[in-house]
Scaffold this active site. Structure first.
Site, mmCIF file in Angstrom:
data_model
loop_
_atom_site.group_PDB
_atom_site.id
_atom_site.type_symbol
_atom_site.label_atom_id
_atom_site.label_comp_id
_atom_site.label_asym_id
_atom_site.label_seq_id
_atom_site.Cartn_x
_atom_site.Cartn_y
_atom_site.Cartn_z
ATOM 1 N N LYS A 9 37.359 43.499 58.945
ATOM 2 C CA LYS A 9 36.044 44.049 59.264
ATOM 3 C C LYS A 9 36.139 45.551 59.446
ATOM 4 O O LYS A 9 37.019 46.060 60.137
ATOM 5 C CB LYS A 9 35.493 43.413 60.538
ATOM 6 N N SER A 25 27.858 46.552 43.642
ATOM 7 C CA SER A 25 29.029 46.581 44.506
ATOM 8 C C SER A 25 28.877 47.566 45.653
ATOM 9 O O SER A 25 27.825 48.159 45.847
ATOM 10 C CB SER A 25 30.290 46.941 43.716
ATOM 11 N N THR A 57 28.556 41.239 48.213
ATOM 12 C CA THR A 57 28.911 42.012 47.022
ATOM 13 C C THR A 57 30.428 42.074 46.930
ATOM 14 O O THR A 57 31.129 41.255 47.539
ATOM 15 C CB THR A 57 28.247 43.409 47.051
ATOM 16 N N TYR A 58 30.960 43.035 46.182
ATOM 17 C CA TYR A 58 32.404 43.190 46.045
ATOM 18 C C TYR A 58 32.767 44.666 46.184
ATOM 19 O O TYR A 58 31.930 45.548 46.051
ATOM 20 C CB TYR A 58 32.893 42.626 44.703
ATOM 21 N N GLY A 73 23.841 49.623 42.771
ATOM 22 C CA GLY A 73 22.982 48.645 42.130
ATOM 23 C C GLY A 73 21.901 48.140 43.069
ATOM 24 O O GLY A 73 21.379 48.893 43.894
ATOM 25 N N ALA A 74 21.565 46.860 42.957
ATOM 26 C CA ALA A 74 20.492 46.281 43.762
ATOM 27 C C ALA A 74 20.746 46.444 45.260
ATOM 28 O O ALA A 74 19.802 46.574 46.047
ATOM 29 C CB ALA A 74 20.313 44.811 43.412
ATOM 30 N N ALA A 75 22.019 46.459 45.665
ATOM 31 C CA ALA A 75 22.356 46.628 47.081
ATOM 32 C C ALA A 75 21.840 47.953 47.636
ATOM 33 O O ALA A 75 21.585 48.074 48.838
ATOM 34 C CB ALA A 75 23.859 46.534 47.279
#
Length: 117
Positions: A9, A25, A57-58, A73-75
Site C-alpha cells: 500500500k 493505468s 487498474t495496473y 485513460g478513463a481513470a
C-alpha cells in the site's frame, strides 16, 4: 484454500497528473514502486480520499525520483491533480502463508517522496 491479503500500500499519495488521452493505468514513481514492492503491470486498486471514487487498474513505471502519480485513460476522470489517493495491491495465498505475512505499507511525504526516519 486461498485468501486475498493486503500485499502493498502507498498511503495518501498526491495525484500529480491526469492524462485522459492515454491507453490506461497509473504511472507511479519507480522509487515509490520499489518501496511498496509494486511491480510494473501489477493490478492495483485506487481509492480517492477526496471524492470516494474507487477503481482497478495496473501500474506503469514512472521516472525515478519524480514523485509522479498519474492516472491515465478513463481513470483520469476519477481524480483531479492534487487529490489524495491510496494505492493498494493484494496477493492470494494459503491461510498458512497469510498468517505469517506482513504487508508493505509506505507513507510518502506531501510531495510523494520517501521519508527516511
Amino acid at each position: 484454500m486461498f485468501v486475498t491479503i493486503l500485499k502493498s500500500k502507498l498511503h495518501r499519495v498526491k495525484v500529480t497528473q491526469a492524462e485522459l488521452n492515454y491507453v490506461g493505468s497509473i504511472t507511479i514513481d519507480e522509487d515509490l514502486m520499489d518501496a511498496a514492492n509494486l511491480l510494473e503491470n501489477e493490478q492495483v486498486h485506487i481509492v480517492n480520499n477526496n471524492n470516494g471514487e474507487r477503481l482497478v487498474t495496473y501500474v506503469i513505471k514512472g521516472e525515478r525520483g519524480s514523485g509522479i502519480i498519474c492516472l491515465n485513460g478513463a481513470a483520469a476522470r476519477r481524480a483531479q491533480v492534487g487529490d489524495i489517493i491510496i494505492i493498494i495491491a493484494y496477493a492470494m495465498m494459503t491461510t498458512e502463508e497469510a498468517q505469517g505475512f506482513k504487508p508493505t505499507v509506505v507513507f510518502p511525504n506531501d510531495n510523494n517522496r520517501l521519508v527516511i526516519w
